[in-house]
Write a protein that holds these residues in place. Structure first.
Motif, short mmCIF file in Angstrom:
data_model
loop_
_atom_site.label_atom_id
_atom_site.label_comp_id
_atom_site.label_asym_id
_atom_site.label_seq_id
_atom_site.Cartn_x
_atom_site.Cartn_y
_atom_site.Cartn_z
N PRO A 261 -0.24 -6.39 7.34
CA PRO A 261 0.71 -7.51 7.37
C PRO A 261 1.19 -7.96 6.00
N ASP A 262 0.46 -7.61 4.93
CA ASP A 262 0.89 -7.99 3.58
C ASP A 262 1.84 -6.97 2.97
N GLY A 263 2.14 -5.91 3.69
CA GLY A 263 3.12 -4.94 3.21
C GLY A 263 2.78 -4.38 1.85
N GLU A 264 3.73 -4.50 0.93
CA GLU A 264 3.56 -3.94 -0.42
C GLU A 264 2.43 -4.59 -1.21
N LEU A 265 2.00 -5.78 -0.80
CA LEU A 265 0.96 -6.50 -1.51
C LEU A 265 -0.40 -6.39 -0.81
N ALA A 266 -0.54 -5.43 0.07
CA ALA A 266 -1.84 -5.13 0.68
C ALA A 266 -2.75 -4.52 -0.37
N PRO A 267 -4.06 -4.43 -0.10
CA PRO A 267 -4.96 -3.77 -1.05
C PRO A 267 -4.49 -2.36 -1.40
N ARG A 268 -4.86 -1.92 -2.59
CA ARG A 268 -4.35 -0.65 -3.12
C ARG A 268 -4.65 0.55 -2.23
N ASP A 269 -5.84 0.58 -1.64
CA ASP A 269 -6.18 1.73 -0.83
C ASP A 269 -5.26 1.84 0.38
N VAL A 270 -4.92 0.70 0.98
CA VAL A 270 -4.05 0.71 2.15
C VAL A 270 -2.64 1.16 1.77
N VAL A 271 -2.13 0.61 0.67
CA VAL A 271 -0.78 0.96 0.23
C VAL A 271 -0.71 2.44 -0.16
N SER A 272 -1.72 2.93 -0.85
CA SER A 272 -1.73 4.34 -1.26
C SER A 272 -1.70 5.26 -0.05
N ARG A 273 -2.50 4.95 0.95
CA ARG A 273 -2.51 5.81 2.15
C ARG A 273 -1.18 5.73 2.88
N ALA A 274 -0.60 4.54 2.94
CA ALA A 274 0.70 4.40 3.62
C ALA A 274 1.75 5.25 2.92
N ILE A 275 1.75 5.24 1.58
CA ILE A 275 2.70 6.04 0.82
C ILE A 275 2.46 7.52 1.05
N ALA A 276 1.18 7.93 1.02
CA ALA A 276 0.86 9.34 1.21
C ALA A 276 1.33 9.84 2.57
N ARG A 277 1.09 9.04 3.61
CA ARG A 277 1.50 9.46 4.95
C ARG A 277 3.01 9.55 5.06
N GLN A 278 3.70 8.53 4.52
CA GLN A 278 5.16 8.52 4.64
C GLN A 278 5.79 9.66 3.83
#
Length: 508
Positions: A261-278
């Protein structure tokens, strides 16, 4: 006391200065030249200055949240309680943190912080500003500085560390001391893609392992979400997203909200995985869109990033820039107590080389420089105190796991082959088969390695030892938590596997 400090980032420089000011005879040893390490490259700031609606308690809560609940509360309390004092010390030594028009410290916000509490210097040049000031302070003391010297071993006598062995060019040397403070940084060059400078090959952790010190949490490797996906690895500070920049897929959609729910300001591990998957799904890097900030603000607030992106052909005031994750920070390391003491008397560890317990499973942005300053000072203050052994981890990182290699035949060892193996199998997304293959391959390479005699060979030996310990620790932890993500073992909802196991950067 005669004190050896190994490493010259914020942790080592702070420890050396405090030890010198306490009247100890200090020798500071560094692998390259003073200022060559990770501190000088840090674009982010130092967390720890609180506005009217903020507090140390809220900073602690954010640290614990980012650490996925695995941070040591006592260590976190020390970090936030002493942070403001260490920032004040940096200011007193001459670090010119950015200020508002009214003269107050300008506070920024980064991912997983609920408030703006981070001070920066020179916009995105905080580490360089701190490094320059601390190096000048060291040069102005009686501290002996030895540059271009690689730590090869710890000298252990009667159960205590009493010195170090060095390689200086082609010559071996041995230095003796009453205590050794390791501040040698992490091991980013375990991986094919990293933000770390070339010297970060895990030398301190490897030496401590060989000496019998306890290490823990090596499976927790943080991947920074936003590295410019063009040319050599160049970090795009999290502060850019803190100022409002967004992450976009090919259609212009802010996809990170699918994961948190925090989008780009989520914890780094979550954002990194989201970027990797996309990036894997669309076959190319995602875009970081900072256009809403405008050219003038981008140039003033992020002068280093602005210059480098333009040198590489991007005008980020007019177009999104391509970004991808890279290995950035090691949360684990040599186990210490709250004063930097390890499980071997006479040996202290501070900064990224140490596992203080602050970061848990994932480091909160802008806590690394803070940790180096806080625990560097604490280690120096504890030099004359009675030794109290740090708690040992529940299992040794070098435990000899019995594994069956289910992967292809291992290629001939090279550092590049090791780094790619770690990126593919012990990186952002991990599987049981991949970890078993990595562990078996590394052991085959280590078994055939000859005794190191050169700097490169010593670094390779250190990387092989840490690769085995990291893969073993990751294999041990069979559930996903924080930066350790098992796509085949009860991973949380944000863990949809990518189309292929291969490096996201292969599409760049």
């Amino acid at each position: 006391m005669n004190i050896l400090v190994v490493g010259s980032g914020i942790a080592g420089l702070t420890a050396a200065l405090h030890a010198d000011e306490a009247g100890h005879a200090v020798t500071l040893v560094t692998k390259g030249a003073l200022g060559d390490g990770s501190t000088g490259l840090a674009q982010g700031g130092v967390a720890g200055i609180y506005g009217p609606d903020d507090s140390a308690q809220q900073h602690a809560a954010d640290t614990m949240g980012a650490g996925a609940g695995l941070s040591d509360p006592a260590a976190v309390d020390v970090l936030v309680a002493e942070g403001a004092e260490r920032i004040a010390e940096l200011i007193a030594r001459g670090v010119g943190f950015d200020r508002t028009a009214e003269g107050a410290l300008q506070l920024g916000r980064e991912a997983a912080h609920r408030h703006a509490r981070i001070v920066h210097a020179g916009g995105d040049a905080t580490g360089a500003a701190i490094s320059t000031v601390l190096i000048a302070a060291v040069r102005g003391t009686a501290i002996t500085v030895i540059e271009h010297a690689l730590l090869t071993e710890l000298v252990v006598a009667e159960g205590a560390v009493r010195g170090i062995r060095l390689l200086r060019g082609t010559e071996n040397d041995e230095l003796h001391a009453d205590a050794v403070i390791l501040a040698t940084g992490g091991a980013g060059h375990l991986y094919a893609h990293t933000t770390n400078p070339a010297g970060t090959t895990g030398d301190g952790i490897a030496a401590a392992l060989r000496a019998g010190a306890a290490v823990a949490d090596l499976e927790f490797v943080q991947f920074h979400p936003t590295i410019l996906a063009s040319g050599p690895a160049f970090l795009i500070s999290e502060a850019v997203r803190g100022e409002g920049a967004t992450l976009l897929d090919d259609s212009g959609r802010r996809f990170t909200f699918d994961s948190h729910p925090d989008g780009e300001l989520a914890p780094r591990d979550v954002v990194s995985r989201a970027i990797a998957r996309q990036a894997s799904a669309q076959g190319r890097p995602v875009g970081l869109d900072a256009r809403m900030l405008g050219a003038e603000t981008l140039a003033a607030r992020f002068p280093t990033i602005d210059r480098v992106t333009r040198e590489r052909g991007f005008d980020w005031s007019r177009e999104p820039i391509p970004v991808t994750p890279a290995a950035h920070y090691l949360m684990g390391g040599i186990v210490t107590d709250l004063d930097g003491r390890t499980t071997i008397p006479g040996l202290f560890a501070v900064g990224e080389v140490a596992r203080t317990g602050v970061h848990g499973a994932n480091r909160l942005a802008s806590n690394s420089l803070l940790e180096g300053a806080v625990f560097g000072a604490r280690a120096a203050a504890a030099l004359t105190l009675p030794w109290r052994l740090a708690p040992a981890p529940t299992r040794a990182a070098t435990e000899r796991h019995r594994v069956e290699d289910r992967g292809p035949v291992a290629p001939t060892f090279s550092r590049a082959a090791l780094q790619q193996l770690m990126w593919d199998e012990v990186g952002l997304l991990r599987t049981d088969d991949g970890l078993a293959h990595a562990l078996a391959t590394v052991r085959k390479w280590a078994a055939s390695a000859s005794k190191p005699t050169t700097t490169t060979a010593h670094e390779d030996a250190n990387l092989l030892l840490l690769a085995e310990a990291t893969a073993a620790a990751a294999s041990d932890r069979t559930v996903s938590v924080g930066a350790h993500h098992r796509v085949d073992a009860g991973a949380p909802a944000d863990a949809a596997p990518p189309r292929t196991r291969s490096s996201i950067l292969e599409t760049v």
